[in-house]
Design a protein around this motif. Structure first.
Motif, PDB file in Angstrom:
ATOM      1  N   VAL A 141      36.249  -1.422  55.385  1.00 33.64           N
ATOM      2  CA  VAL A 141      36.226  -2.154  54.118  1.00 33.64           C
ATOM      3  C   VAL A 141      34.819  -2.145  53.529  1.00 33.64           C
ATOM      4  N   ALA A 142      33.803  -2.376  54.392  1.00 30.96           N
ATOM      5  CA  ALA A 142      32.410  -2.380  53.932  1.00 30.96           C
ATOM      6  C   ALA A 142      32.014  -1.003  53.389  1.00 30.96           C
ATOM      7  N   LEU A 143      32.497   0.045  54.035  1.00 28.13           N
ATOM      8  CA  LEU A 143      32.181   1.405  53.587  1.00 28.13           C
ATOM      9  C   LEU A 143      32.734   1.659  52.189  1.00 28.13           C
ATOM     10  N   VAL A 144      33.956   1.228  51.961  1.00 22.17           N
ATOM     11  CA  VAL A 144      34.576   1.430  50.650  1.00 22.17           C
ATOM     12  C   VAL A 144      33.820   0.666  49.567  1.00 22.17           C
ATOM     13  N   PHE A 145      33.499  -0.600  49.833  1.00 16.67           N
ATOM     14  CA  PHE A 145      32.817  -1.403  48.820  1.00 16.67           C
ATOM     15  C   PHE A 145      31.397  -0.914  48.549  1.00 16.67           C
ATOM     16  N   SER A 146      30.696  -0.489  49.612  1.00 15.78           N
ATOM     17  CA  SER A 146      29.344   0.045  49.402  1.00 15.78           C
ATOM     18  C   SER A 146      29.401   1.366  48.655  1.00 15.78           C
ATOM     19  N   PHE A 158      41.238   5.684  45.611  1.00 19.12           N
ATOM     20  CA  PHE A 158      41.765   6.874  46.268  1.00 19.12           C
ATOM     21  C   PHE A 158      41.468   6.879  47.763  1.00 19.12           C
ATOM     22  N   ALA A 159      40.571   5.993  48.212  1.00 15.36           N
ATOM     23  CA  ALA A 159      40.322   5.862  49.649  1.00 15.36           C
ATOM     24  C   ALA A 159      41.592   5.393  50.358  1.00 15.36           C
ATOM     25  N   GLY A 160      42.450   4.703  49.618  1.00 12.54           N
ATOM     26  CA  GLY A 160      43.721   4.259  50.189  1.00 12.54           C
ATOM     27  C   GLY A 160      44.572   5.423  50.653  1.00 12.54           C
ATOM     28  N   THR A 283      29.118   3.061  58.546  1.00 10.43           N
ATOM     29  CA  THR A 283      29.534   4.165  59.409  1.00 10.43           C
ATOM     30  C   THR A 283      29.257   3.844  60.866  1.00 10.43           C
ATOM     31  N   VAL A 284      28.077   3.293  61.145  1.00  8.56           N
ATOM     32  CA  VAL A 284      27.711   2.907  62.514  1.00  8.56           C
ATOM     33  C   VAL A 284      28.688   1.864  63.050  1.00  8.56           C
ATOM     34  N   VAL A 285      29.061   0.911  62.197  1.00  2.63           N
ATOM     35  CA  VAL A 285      30.014  -0.138  62.607  1.00  2.63           C
ATOM     36  C   VAL A 285      31.361   0.479  62.979  1.00  2.63           C
ATOM     37  N   ILE A 286      31.836   1.430  62.176  1.00  2.00           N
ATOM     38  CA  ILE A 286      33.121   2.080  62.452  1.00  2.00           C
ATOM     39  C   ILE A 286      33.071   2.848  63.770  1.00  2.00           C
ATOM     40  N   ILE A 287      31.982   3.602  63.979  1.00  2.00           N
ATOM     41  CA  ILE A 287      31.862   4.382  65.211  1.00  2.00           C
ATOM     42  C   ILE A 287      31.776   3.467  66.428  1.00  2.00           C
TER      43      ILE A 287
END
Length: 303
Positions: A141-146, A158-160, A283-287
């Motif tokens: 979610v943070a990646l999309v908003f940033s 479109f990320a959806g 990205t780091v959070v997701i990984i």
């Protein structure tokens, strides 16, 4: 090489191949020089499926003929979820968002695999894995908003489509593990395309694929990228991935997304895509979440 070592070889190779696939999809869509796409998303998705289908059926038909008819429905469903729908979803997504963002969002597959494996297939999970899912979804979610702030001209709705594609992948992993475990990887891949190839041909011609100027340089370039994407990103990768699912767990197999963001980011940056510090942190959070989710579970949480 025994499976305990082979699985890591597959993991690295698949990460490199699929991490590169996102920039190849971008190049396949192309730009005719005036800001218009060379090929439309439906043409790209169908074209990739058609090329891959003919290659796989040519090399794997004999292996498919040994598959029992009772398994055909699972091969068809696996083909739809693991290849057919994602091919179009990613192509459409990358008409609006960067290839690097698609690669990063794709790393949520292990999180979705865990959730679906637990809810639908009754696979136990640990508290650490549950924590990983929560962290991973927050990171996505943070990646999309940033990304929306960093690239306001891009439509991050479109990320959806990427998340839908990831859900398709996660479903496919669980289907292979549960229903196609005893079928050879080549037979699975071939069977997938036996059923989805006719659909792809219909889509290609319905999307005016026949009207493309195949002699023009931009179209020829896009077709070249489709061939590369098909041979490596679909044919070779699907066979290896099917094998990886069979010798490991669904969650471990989907952790192929470990290195994909790094590969995708590298290609995207080299191609001029912009990336902010907040997107990097997301990205780091997701990984980190993927690491937690793919850890071996010791004490399954009660359900």
């Amino acid at each position: 090489m025994d499976n305990s070592k082979l699985k890591y070889v597959y993991l690295v190779i698949l990460s490199l191949i699929w991490g590169t696939s996102f920039i190849l999809i971008k190049k396949t869509l192309g730009d005719d020089g005036s800001g218009n796409l060379v090929m439309q998303p439906l043409q790209v998705g169908a074209g990739r499926t058609i090329v891959s289908g003919f290659i796989l059926i040519a090399i794997g038909w004999k292996s498919f003929t040994s598959v029992s008819r009772k398994d055909w429905k699972w091969l068809f469903l696996s083909g739809l979820l693991g290849t057919f729908f994602p091919a179009f979803l990613f192509a459409y997504a990358q008409t609006e968002i960067d290839s690097a963002i698609s690669a990063i969002l794709n790393s949520t597959v292990p999180l979705i695999t865990l959730i679906m494996g637990s809810v639908i297939f009754g696979i136990a999970f640990s508290r650490t894995q549950l924590l990983g899912v929560i962290i991973g979804l927050a990171g996505a979610v943070a990646l999309v908003f940033s990304g929306m702030e960093n690239n306001p001209e891009q439509n991050y709705m479109f990320a959806g489509l990427v998340f839908i594609a990831c859900t398709c992948y996660a479903s496919n992993v669980n289907i292979i593990k549960r229903y196609l475990q005893n079928i050879k990887p080549l037979a699975i891949a071939t069977g997938n395309f036996v059923f989805i190839l006719p659909l792809a041909i219909i889509v290609f011609f319905s999307a005016d694929g026949a009207s493309l100027e195949f002699t023009s340089e931009p179209v020829m370039r896009s077709i070249g990228f489709i061939v590369i994407l098909s041979i490596f990103g679909t044919v070779a990768a699907k066979i290896m991935f099917n094998k990886l699912v069979q010798i490991t767990s669904p969650v471990f197999a989907s952790s192929v997304t470990y290195l994909m963001p790094v590969v995708g980011l590298t290609w995207g940056t080299m191609d001029g895509e912009t990336f902010s510090i907040w997107q990097g942190l997301s990205t780091v959070v997701i990984i980190l979440a993927v690491v937690l989710v793919t850890r071996d579970k010791k004490k399954p949480a009660s359900k």
